[in-house]
Design a protein around this motif. Structure first.
Motif, mmCIF file in Angstrom:
data_model
loop_
_atom_site.group_PDB
_atom_site.id
_atom_site.type_symbol
_atom_site.label_atom_id
_atom_site.label_comp_id
_atom_site.label_asym_id
_atom_site.label_seq_id
_atom_site.Cartn_x
_atom_site.Cartn_y
_atom_site.Cartn_z
ATOM 1 N N ALA A 14 0.861 -1.176 0.000
ATOM 2 C CA ALA A 14 0.000 0.000 0.000
ATOM 3 C C ALA A 14 0.903 1.233 0.000
ATOM 4 C CB ALA A 14 -0.914 -0.003 1.218
ATOM 5 N N ALA A 15 0.403 2.338 -0.532
ATOM 6 C CA ALA A 15 1.265 3.521 -0.627
ATOM 7 C C ALA A 15 0.441 4.795 -0.713
ATOM 8 C CB ALA A 15 2.184 3.422 -1.846
ATOM 9 N N LEU A 16 1.079 5.884 -0.332
ATOM 10 C CA LEU A 16 0.555 7.234 -0.527
ATOM 11 C C LEU A 16 1.578 8.001 -1.343
ATOM 12 C CD1 LEU A 16 -1.281 9.543 1.901
ATOM 13 C CD2 LEU A 16 0.778 10.417 0.803
ATOM 14 N N ILE A 17 1.113 8.681 -2.389
ATOM 15 C CA ILE A 17 2.010 9.387 -3.305
ATOM 16 C C ILE A 17 1.553 10.829 -3.442
ATOM 17 C CG2 ILE A 17 2.965 9.468 -5.630
ATOM 18 C CD1 ILE A 17 1.268 6.294 -4.664
ATOM 19 N N ARG A 18 2.467 11.759 -3.239
ATOM 20 C CA ARG A 18 2.183 13.179 -3.431
ATOM 21 C C ARG A 18 2.990 13.689 -4.626
ATOM 22 N NH1 ARG A 18 2.814 14.490 2.978
ATOM 23 N NH2 ARG A 18 0.661 14.006 3.609
ATOM 24 N N LEU A 19 2.291 14.345 -5.545
ATOM 25 C CA LEU A 19 2.940 14.887 -6.742
ATOM 26 C C LEU A 19 2.689 16.389 -6.831
ATOM 27 C CD1 LEU A 19 2.109 12.444 -9.700
ATOM 28 C CD2 LEU A 19 4.176 12.542 -8.328
ATOM 29 N N ARG A 20 3.738 17.102 -7.109
ATOM 30 C CA ARG A 20 3.629 18.534 -7.416
ATOM 31 C C ARG A 20 4.396 18.741 -8.710
ATOM 32 N NH1 ARG A 20 6.592 23.387 -5.259
ATOM 33 N NH2 ARG A 20 5.174 25.162 -5.508
ATOM 34 N N THR A 21 3.707 19.173 -9.755
ATOM 35 C CA THR A 21 4.317 19.227 -11.085
ATOM 36 C C THR A 21 4.095 20.593 -11.712
ATOM 37 O OG1 THR A 21 3.944 16.861 -11.392
ATOM 38 C CG2 THR A 21 4.383 18.158 -13.367
ATOM 39 N N GLY A 22 5.174 21.189 -12.239
ATOM 40 C CA GLY A 22 5.116 22.469 -12.926
ATOM 41 C C GLY A 22 5.149 22.278 -14.427
ATOM 42 N N VAL A 23 4.290 23.049 -15.130
ATOM 43 C CA VAL A 23 4.097 22.857 -16.566
ATOM 44 C C VAL A 23 4.001 24.209 -17.262
ATOM 45 C CG1 VAL A 23 2.689 21.647 -18.287
ATOM 46 C CG2 VAL A 23 2.683 20.851 -15.936
ATOM 47 N N LYS A 24 4.506 24.265 -18.497
ATOM 48 C CA LYS A 24 4.312 25.437 -19.349
ATOM 49 C C LYS A 24 2.899 25.432 -19.930
ATOM 50 C CE LYS A 24 8.499 27.372 -19.429
ATOM 51 N NZ LYS A 24 8.738 28.769 -18.976
ATOM 52 N N ARG A 25 2.467 26.574 -20.469
ATOM 53 C CA ARG A 25 1.123 26.659 -21.051
ATOM 54 C C ARG A 25 0.915 25.660 -22.173
ATOM 55 N NH1 ARG A 25 2.583 32.005 -20.426
ATOM 56 N NH2 ARG A 25 1.346 33.146 -18.855
ATOM 57 N N ASP A 26 2.000 25.357 -22.909
ATOM 58 C CA ASP A 26 1.864 24.440 -24.045
ATOM 59 C C ASP A 26 1.951 22.968 -23.629
ATOM 60 O OD1 ASP A 26 4.535 24.134 -23.431
ATOM 61 O OD2 ASP A 26 5.292 24.661 -25.418
ATOM 62 N N GLY A 27 2.038 22.708 -22.329
ATOM 63 C CA GLY A 27 2.076 21.338 -21.835
ATOM 64 C C GLY A 27 3.464 20.790 -21.579
ATOM 65 N N THR A 28 4.503 21.569 -21.783
ATOM 66 C CA THR A 28 5.865 21.100 -21.518
ATOM 67 C C THR A 28 6.077 20.920 -20.019
ATOM 68 O OG1 THR A 28 6.708 22.263 -23.475
ATOM 69 C CG2 THR A 28 8.317 21.611 -21.807
ATOM 70 N N LEU A 29 6.483 19.721 -19.619
ATOM 71 C CA LEU A 29 6.776 19.456 -18.216
ATOM 72 C C LEU A 29 8.093 20.114 -17.838
ATOM 73 C CD1 LEU A 29 5.871 15.647 -18.067
ATOM 74 C CD2 LEU A 29 4.410 17.590 -17.484
ATOM 75 N N VAL A 30 8.101 20.822 -16.718
ATOM 76 C CA VAL A 30 9.289 21.583 -16.314
ATOM 77 C C VAL A 30 9.872 21.046 -15.010
ATOM 78 C CG1 VAL A 30 10.204 23.868 -15.744
ATOM 79 C CG2 VAL A 30 8.367 23.643 -17.447
ATOM 80 N N ALA A 31 9.028 20.818 -14.020
ATOM 81 C CA ALA A 31 9.534 20.425 -12.701
ATOM 82 C C ALA A 31 8.552 19.481 -12.033
ATOM 83 C CB ALA A 31 9.753 21.655 -11.823
ATOM 84 N N ARG A 88 -6.368 17.834 -19.243
ATOM 85 C CA ARG A 88 -7.736 18.355 -19.193
ATOM 86 C C ARG A 88 -7.743 19.843 -18.881
ATOM 87 N NH1 ARG A 88 -9.197 16.012 -14.989
ATOM 88 N NH2 ARG A 88 -9.353 17.793 -13.575
ATOM 89 N N GLU A 89 -6.984 20.250 -17.883
ATOM 90 C CA GLU A 89 -7.036 21.648 -17.456
ATOM 91 C C GLU A 89 -6.339 22.591 -18.430
ATOM 92 O OE1 GLU A 89 -6.419 22.527 -13.393
ATOM 93 O OE2 GLU A 89 -7.433 20.718 -12.677
ATOM 94 N N LEU A 90 -5.400 22.059 -19.218
ATOM 95 C CA LEU A 90 -4.739 22.899 -20.223
ATOM 96 C C LEU A 90 -5.402 22.781 -21.593
ATOM 97 C CD1 LEU A 90 -0.921 22.467 -19.393
ATOM 98 C CD2 LEU A 90 -2.558 24.171 -18.554
ATOM 99 N N GLY A 91 -6.426 21.925 -21.707
ATOM 100 C CA GLY A 91 -7.118 21.781 -22.974
ATOM 101 C C GLY A 91 -6.285 21.103 -24.041
ATOM 102 N N ILE A 92 -5.454 20.130 -23.634
ATOM 103 C CA ILE A 92 -4.568 19.417 -24.565
ATOM 104 C C ILE A 92 -5.024 17.963 -24.640
ATOM 105 C CG2 ILE A 92 -2.184 18.695 -25.026
ATOM 106 C CD1 ILE A 92 -1.254 21.091 -23.373
ATOM 107 N N ILE A 136 -3.087 12.166 -25.397
ATOM 108 C CA ILE A 136 -1.996 11.506 -26.124
ATOM 109 C C ILE A 136 -0.996 12.542 -26.616
ATOM 110 C CG2 ILE A 136 -1.429 10.205 -28.223
ATOM 111 C CD1 ILE A 136 -3.834 8.479 -27.755
ATOM 112 N N GLU A 137 -1.485 13.688 -27.081
ATOM 113 C CA GLU A 137 -0.566 14.729 -27.541
ATOM 114 C C GLU A 137 0.328 15.228 -26.410
ATOM 115 O OE1 GLU A 137 0.166 15.736 -30.488
ATOM 116 O OE2 GLU A 137 -1.338 14.477 -31.466
ATOM 117 N N LEU A 138 -0.235 15.361 -25.193
ATOM 118 C CA LEU A 138 0.580 15.780 -24.050
ATOM 119 C C LEU A 138 1.706 14.786 -23.812
ATOM 120 C CD1 LEU A 138 0.981 17.702 -21.607
ATOM 121 C CD2 LEU A 138 -0.435 16.098 -20.290
ATOM 122 N N ARG A 139 1.402 13.505 -23.908
ATOM 123 C CA ARG A 139 2.421 12.483 -23.681
ATOM 124 C C ARG A 139 3.453 12.462 -24.806
ATOM 125 N NH1 ARG A 139 -2.212 11.114 -21.034
ATOM 126 N NH2 ARG A 139 -1.973 9.977 -19.041
#
Length: 765
Positions: A297-314, A387-391, A394-397
């Protein structure tokens, strides 16, 4: 590099070598082993989650007619074992740490007498405060399960938090500048996900028959994924030289990681040594659900920073794995950490992963080995970002997926990675025009990667006088068809047909060392050892034929059990000519061997602290798309179809590949929707298949699958693995599909109808 068309045996449909034995019932499992004068063992287990053992009185049990031995911790050496943290003994000593822990064991003339004797053992306990939540277990003042934790032997680099309080393992990975990455981001997403315990649900329970042979050697007939490691563990626990122990593994009735633990062997061995008679110890199915191992069993916390175009940054990732009362495999936590970024390019990453003791049954190895937990979180959040960036999901990935030559957050450079190709092929196969298909019906996509292969193994290939070959490997076939694959690899290398090769596996007296089958290392790593050993034998064959034919070895070819000159096939010799009478005249017997420990480019020590293992040799990747329909009124989910595309290198055995993919998807489906080992105050509340609810045949949807062409230079004929990566995407793909279907996001597994109904109500205000 070669492809299926270039090979005579590789990539071709081949009958499994154990098929007839299994369908006729001739295959011998550990529960089929009956020896003369055999005794039956039963184990007394703790009724408390946490308690001091004040006293144990075994007098009444010993006096019961038919009882031949009663053992407690006082009757065996004070030794501990484990995978990376040596924290567990044969029996509880001084205190118990979970409900179901072994306190004593009895050997008697029959099962009924053994069961009656166990009830006669009187134990006085002094209950102690218990802790059942890993986050609470990490707090100051929490009950401490292992007071001498710092004194335990560990086989990994200790970090600042490791081996402190209830934290038995910690890993830190830091790449780039996370603070700067978040400052550069246009959007920051924060989410918490929780996942449950899942039992491996193998049909055959853990079982061992221990005996002492005429020479005084201990012989263990058991169900296991790692015979040579079992041999070493029993040696260390009982103080017996390894050379005085023989492990004879039987057919395995399902393992999936759960047979990677040494559970029945130590007590059975100790009882056999005490009585000098064969002793059988087999878990009941209830014991399997209370005293074996589960997925963490596990608990996972994610905090992810993204550009407007969907580029993952941090991304900042915190992983808390509930390992239960003992830590049989911190490596699962490490694998979760190194896979927590998903198969994506993220410049700035910080990961902290913890394995935490609680007063529950153990978390251990299970198919996916720590990655289904972190991948559920990563892929669920990827869909939220899309969803929240409207992308398009599959394109985001596609925008962020990593490729060969790029580096992971651990500093490793990937030499083989075709994530993009799996995404494109899966999109094509389902005709993706978007996730929504209609009212309450949708598609969900998930990608994943798995670090696989590596660790020590060896193989021997012996050419027989009639031109056939015998392969010896310590790697276990646990039902996945590894014995068949090993034969194909040797046959292709030696110019034989698959039927010309006999594969001997597992028996520690007959096979060279292998560390065990886990982490997709069977075909990739043990198979590579077989290939290298076969190549060694091949070179010896060619050298012998060169002398006999007067042709340089480089001008000779093998095929059809013959050695012949290139361009002049009539000028040649049958293998039997070289290996029968010929070998008495020209050199000795042809015996090839290989001993390897494959590794990929090592982790960067500047970036990584606390690596549990540095021995993975490649990575596998996959994309899965699930089609679901949801009943909004009841929350019931029906999975209509799953599409799976794998980057698994060269396919050695197509039928074996199909079985691995469908089996993995079924396990992932149970994780997604049904299975949950429910524990209240340390007590397992549903200790059976009926109550724990793995998928039944009618639950499994149609599966369409494909592979992308890839040749992995570190694997035999370019092969990688498929058994683990086939599991890790199913739960997030289903979760993503559910949200697209009805607009309800469930962030905890399993995704049960009541959770969906609650999420729908919350979404509707």
């Amino acid at each position: 590099m070669g492809g299926p068309a270039d090979y005579a045996v590789i990539g071709k449909r081949t009958t499994r070598t154990d098929a007839v034995a299994k369908v006729t019932g001739e295959a011998r499992y550990a529960t089929d082993v009956y020896l003369p004068k055999m005794l039956w063992a039963r184990v007394l287990r703790s009724p408390h989650a946490h308690a001091r053992i004040v006293s144990i009185d075994t007098a009444k049990a010993r006096r019961l007619p038919g009882v031949k031995a009663v053992l407690t911790a006082q009757d065996v050496p004070d030794a501990r074992y484990g995978a990376l943290v040596l924290d567990m003994g044969i029996f509880a000593r001084d205190k118990v740490r979970y409900i179901g822990e072994a306190v004593a064991a009895v050997a008697a003339q029959d099962e009924e007498t053994a069961a009656a004797a166990v009830k006669l053992i009187e134990v006085e306990y002094d209950p102690l405060p218990a802790v059942f939540d890993p986050l609470q277990a990490m707090q100051p003042g929490a009950p401490v399960l292992h007071e001498n934790l710092k004194g335990y032997t560990t086989l990994f680099e200790r970090t600042a938090r490791a081996m402190s309080g209830n934290v038995n393992y910690q890993a830190d990975i830091a790449r780039g500048d996370v603070a700067a990455g978040f400052a550069e981001s246009d959007h920051v997403f924060e989410d918490t996900y929780t996942v449950q315990k899942q039992h491996p649900s193998y049909m055959e329970p853990n079982s061992t028959v221990a005996d002492v042979d005429a020479d005084g050697r201990l012989v263990l007939y058991n169900t296991t994924q790692r015979p040579h490691i079992n041999q070493a563990i029993v040696s260390a626990l009982l103080g017996i030289p390894i050379s005085r122990i023989r492990v004879v593994p039987c057919h395995v009735g399902g393992g999936f990681g759960g047979k990677n633990r040494t559970l029945t062997e130590p007590a059975a061995a100790a009882l056999a040594l005490k009585t000098r008679r064969p002793v059988r110890l087999t878990f009941s199915h209830e014991e399997e659900f209370t005293s074996a191992t589960t997925r963490h069993a596990a608990l996972i916390r994610l905090r992810t920073g993204v550009k407007r175009d969907g580029t993952l940054v941090a991304s900042e990732i915190s992983l808390y794995y509930d390992c239960g009362a003992y830590a049989p495999t911190p490596n699962a936590v490490w694998l979760g950490a190194i896979s927590s970024t998903g198969p994506y390019r993220i410049p700035h990453v910080r990961v902290e992963a913890f394995s935490v003791y609680t007063n529950k049954m153990m978390g251990g190895a299970f198919r996916g080995y720590g990655v289904p937990q972190s991948n559920f979180a990563r892929e669920s959040q990827m869909d939220r970002i899309a969803r929240e960036l409207g992308i398009d999901p599959i394109e985001l990935r596609l925008k962020n997926c990593i490729g060969a030559g790029e580096r992971l957050h651990t500093g490793q450079r990937l030499h083989s990675a075709r994530v993009r190709e799996t995404l494109l092929r899966a999109r094509e196969m389902v005709g993706w025009q978007g996730a929504q298909l209609g009212p309450n019906r949708a598609l969900g996509v998930a990608c994943g990667m798995f670090a696989c292969g590596g660790f020590a193994t060896s193989a021997i290939v012996r050419m027989n006088m009639d031109g056939t070959a015998t392969v010896a490997t310590g790697a276990m076939d646990m039902g996945q068809g590894l014995r068949t694959v090993m034969g194909q690899i040797a046959a292709e290398t030696l110019g034989l047909e698959a039927a010309d090769v006999t594969v001997v596996i597992g028996d520690t007296d007959l096979t060279p060392f292998d560390v065990g089958i886990f982490g997709d290392r069977g075909t990739h790593t043990a198979g590579q050892a077989v290939k290298l050993a076969a190549e060694d034998a091949r070179e010896q064959l060619l050298a012998s034929a060169s002398v006999a034919l007067g042709v340089a070895p480089g001008e000779l070819l093998l095929g059809g059990k013959r050695v012949f000159a290139r361009g002049a096939p009539e000028r040649g010799l049958r293998y039997s000519d070289l290996l029968g009478g010929g070998q008495y005249k020209r050199g000795g017997p042809v015996i090839g061997k290989a001993s390897i420990n494959l590794t990929e480019e090592p982790f960067d020590p500047v970036l990584v602290r606390g690596a549990a293992s540095k021995m993975f040799s490649t990575h596998t990747f996959a994309t899965h798309i699930a089609e679901v329909e949801v009943d909004r009124a009841t929350g019931a989910v029906k999975v209509l179809k799953v599409t799976a595309v794998h980057d698994c290198g060269t396919v050695i055995n197509p039928d074996g590949l199909k079985g691995q993919i469908i089996g993995g998807l079924t396990s992932g489906l149970g994780y997604a929707l049904y299975e949950d080992v429910v524990i209240e105050s340390g007590q397992v509340m549903n200790p059976s298949f009926l109550e724990c609810r793995p998928p039944a045949a009618l639950d499994v949807p149609p599966v369409e699958f494909d592979t992308v062409e890839e040749f992995d230079s570190r694997g035999p004929f370019g092969a990688k693995g498929v058994g683990n990566v086939s599991v890790i995407n199913v739960a997030p793909a289903v979760a993503n599909a559910v949200e697209h279907a009805v607009g309800a996001r469930v962030t905890s597994l399993p995704i049960t109808p009541d959770k969906i109904v609650r999420a729908l109500r919350a979404a509707e205000g």
